[in-house]
Design a protein around this motif. Sequence first.
Motif, PDB file in Angstrom:
ATOM      1  N   THR A   1      43.778 -31.783  69.898  1.00  0.00           N
ATOM      2  CA  THR A   1      44.941 -30.615  69.959  1.00  0.00           C
ATOM      3  C   THR A   1      44.837 -29.806  71.060  1.00  0.00           C
ATOM      4  O   THR A   1      45.947 -29.420  71.282  1.00  0.00           O
ATOM      5  CB  THR A   1      44.373 -29.818  68.456  1.00  0.00           C
ATOM      6  N   GLU A   2      43.539 -29.422  71.649  1.00  0.00           N
ATOM      7  CA  GLU A   2      43.611 -28.413  72.577  1.00  0.00           C
ATOM      8  C   GLU A   2      43.717 -29.114  74.195  1.00  0.00           C
ATOM      9  O   GLU A   2      44.518 -28.411  74.905  1.00  0.00           O
ATOM     10  CB  GLU A   2      42.340 -27.708  72.488  1.00  0.00           C
ATOM     11  N   GLN A   3      43.312 -30.277  74.345  1.00  0.00           N
ATOM     12  CA  GLN A   3      43.582 -30.475  75.767  1.00  0.00           C
ATOM     13  C   GLN A   3      44.588 -31.740  75.801  1.00  0.00           C
ATOM     14  O   GLN A   3      45.461 -31.711  76.713  1.00  0.00           O
ATOM     15  CB  GLN A   3      42.107 -31.377  75.945  1.00  0.00           C
ATOM     16  N   ALA A   4      44.765 -32.539  74.818  1.00  0.00           N
ATOM     17  CA  ALA A   4      45.588 -33.668  75.013  1.00  0.00           C
ATOM     18  C   ALA A   4      46.822 -33.421  74.245  1.00  0.00           C
ATOM     19  O   ALA A   4      47.834 -33.980  74.242  1.00  0.00           O
ATOM     20  CB  ALA A   4      45.249 -34.945  74.238  1.00  0.00           C
ATOM     21  N   ARG A   5      46.866 -32.001  73.522  1.00  0.00           N
ATOM     22  CA  ARG A   5      48.173 -31.539  73.183  1.00  0.00           C
ATOM     23  C   ARG A   5      48.842 -32.396  71.846  1.00  0.00           C
ATOM     24  O   ARG A   5      50.091 -32.337  71.675  1.00  0.00           O
ATOM     25  CB  ARG A   5      49.029 -31.030  74.109  1.00  0.00           C
ATOM     26  N   PHE A   6      48.176 -33.017  71.357  1.00  0.00           N
ATOM     27  CA  PHE A   6      48.534 -33.654  69.839  1.00  0.00           C
ATOM     28  C   PHE A   6      48.590 -32.445  68.866  1.00  0.00           C
ATOM     29  O   PHE A   6      47.809 -31.640  68.825  1.00  0.00           O
ATOM     30  CB  PHE A   6      47.470 -34.621  69.546  1.00  0.00           C
TER      31      PHE A   6
ATOM     32  N   THR B   1      32.744 -28.537  74.023  1.00  0.00           N
ATOM     33  CA  THR B   1      33.623 -27.574  74.426  1.00  0.00           C
ATOM     34  C   THR B   1      33.390 -26.757  75.303  1.00  0.00           C
ATOM     35  O   THR B   1      34.189 -26.456  76.239  1.00  0.00           O
ATOM     36  CB  THR B   1      33.810 -26.478  73.340  1.00  0.00           C
ATOM     37  N   ALA B   2      32.274 -26.455  75.765  1.00  0.00           N
ATOM     38  CA  ALA B   2      31.574 -25.624  76.907  1.00  0.00           C
ATOM     39  C   ALA B   2      31.971 -26.658  78.117  1.00  0.00           C
ATOM     40  O   ALA B   2      32.514 -25.946  79.094  1.00  0.00           O
ATOM     41  CB  ALA B   2      30.238 -24.991  76.726  1.00  0.00           C
TER      42      ALA B   2
ATOM     43  N   GLY C   1      32.692 -34.155  82.498  1.00  0.00           N
ATOM     44  CA  GLY C   1      31.554 -33.629  82.341  1.00  0.00           C
ATOM     45  C   GLY C   1      30.614 -33.900  80.975  1.00  0.00           C
ATOM     46  O   GLY C   1      29.571 -34.401  81.014  1.00  0.00           O
ATOM     47  N   VAL C   2      31.383 -33.910  79.929  1.00  0.00           N
ATOM     48  CA  VAL C   2      31.012 -34.262  78.613  1.00  0.00           C
ATOM     49  C   VAL C   2      30.634 -35.886  78.760  1.00  0.00           C
ATOM     50  O   VAL C   2      29.840 -36.367  78.036  1.00  0.00           O
ATOM     51  CB  VAL C   2      32.020 -33.813  77.581  1.00  0.00           C
ATOM     52  N   SER C   3      31.713 -36.564  79.486  1.00  0.00           N
ATOM     53  CA  SER C   3      31.405 -38.063  79.453  1.00  0.00           C
ATOM     54  C   SER C   3      30.012 -38.387  80.136  1.00  0.00           C
ATOM     55  O   SER C   3      29.434 -39.374  79.580  1.00  0.00           O
ATOM     56  CB  SER C   3      32.755 -38.496  80.102  1.00  0.00           C
TER      57      SER C   3
ATOM     58  N   THR D   1      34.937 -27.763  83.145  1.00  0.00           N
ATOM     59  CA  THR D   1      35.511 -28.369  84.240  1.00  0.00           C
ATOM     60  C   THR D   1      37.260 -28.463  84.078  1.00  0.00           C
ATOM     61  O   THR D   1      37.726 -29.498  84.472  1.00  0.00           O
ATOM     62  CB  THR D   1      35.153 -29.923  83.914  1.00  0.00           C
ATOM     63  N   GLY D   2      37.405 -27.372  83.839  1.00  0.00           N
ATOM     64  CA  GLY D   2      39.134 -27.228  83.751  1.00  0.00           C
ATOM     65  C   GLY D   2      39.764 -27.929  82.672  1.00  0.00           C
ATOM     66  O   GLY D   2      40.964 -28.123  83.078  1.00  0.00           O
TER      67      GLY D   2
END
Length: 435
Positions: free
Chosen positions: A271-276, A394-395, A406-408, A400-401
């Motif tokens: 929802t927040e990054q991929a904008r679904f 989330t952090a 990073g999480v990967s 990483t903008g």
Amino acid sequence: MAAVQDMDAGITRASMRRVVFGAIIGGTIEWFDYFIYASASALIFGKLFFTGTSPLVGTLASFGTFAVGQLVRPIGAIVLGNLGDRIGRKPILVTTFILMGASTFCVGLLPTYASIGVLAPVLLIVCRLAQGFGAGAEYAGASIMMLEYAPPNRRGLYGSIGSIGSAAGLMLGTLVFTLLQLLPDEQLLSYGWRIPFVASAILVGVGFWVRTRVGESPMFEKVAEHREVQRLPLKSLVLSERKSLLQIFALAAGLQMGTYIFLTYIISYLTEQARFASGTATYLVFFAGIAATIVTPLFGWLSDAIGRKKVFGGAALLAAICVFPYFWLIDTRNVVLAGIAVVVLGGVVIQAMAGVQGSLFGEVFSTKLRYSGFAVGREVSAAVFGGLSPLIATALVAATGGAPWGVSIYLIAVLLLTFAVTLFVPETHKAALKL
């Protein structure tokens, strides 16, 4: 050493059905509770319980309450797991069910920050602590009951029953939240989000009735008969089966992190990054839940045929390989490609590990220490690598903008650790359960 097969003749079909249904309903309510809480953390709680903060801070704070519940799970595992090895599996499984169900119901009745100020998030945390304490011994206890009732050559299949319930709970929770998001925002935020929490009382009532009618584990009764019950199970565990405890901690790490990233945090990322749209995000996880419900027993059955290590370790390695492609597909913002990623990795690959954990994690311990070993090893790992994962993810994405690399990397490192430890765990699918 006595094996389950010694007692097969005394297990009726009716008692087996009750044990199976008890494990399924337990897994269902645990993951229904946890998923609706995780979904509410991603979509609701930041707005209602952490008013006055930015969206990012609100999300971090609400995921923080989610993590708090995970952090208390080891305490529940230590206290209730010890009791499970001392007084029996059945009374502890009834207790865990009451704790989880009552706390979830109470969340649905909580006043928000607008009504009582800072006391609102405090009460939310209290409910989450109670929920986590009970959950600390739920999955281990249900899986152990299945393992200790199961025929020797079908322990993998029966051991997957708890994970089938977990997948069903995930599916039910996503379906409920998907339907709720059809409500106008004003209604969703005012009363709609409360519905699944309050309605969970129905599942709890059914589960409580079933579990009070389940007989005690025949293997535990055998331990009691031989006077092998330990006065201090945790002490005995650390002294005599410490290696197995550490192995379970490492094995659970990749599974816990994979589950919570691929099936809970991912709603926030979608929802927040991929904008679904939020409804689309929960639909995708819902389909992953359907896939998981179907494939989980297949992986349990496969582990009976070819061994626990091959299925569990192979899935950990495959998941590590697929992490970057998983986020690449989601970042295309194409719903079909994102759906393939969520369903394949969250609903199939990780479920290969989930379907085997019920047997693998229990078989490495002796019966007299099995509840403590399974619960403590798994839940300490869950606290470190499970509940903290959405918060850390989330952090890392924020740092990483908005990029997922990073999480990967973090996720791949943990999955590879799990794979490496799998190589050193004894193969147990043909071994008898030890007293």
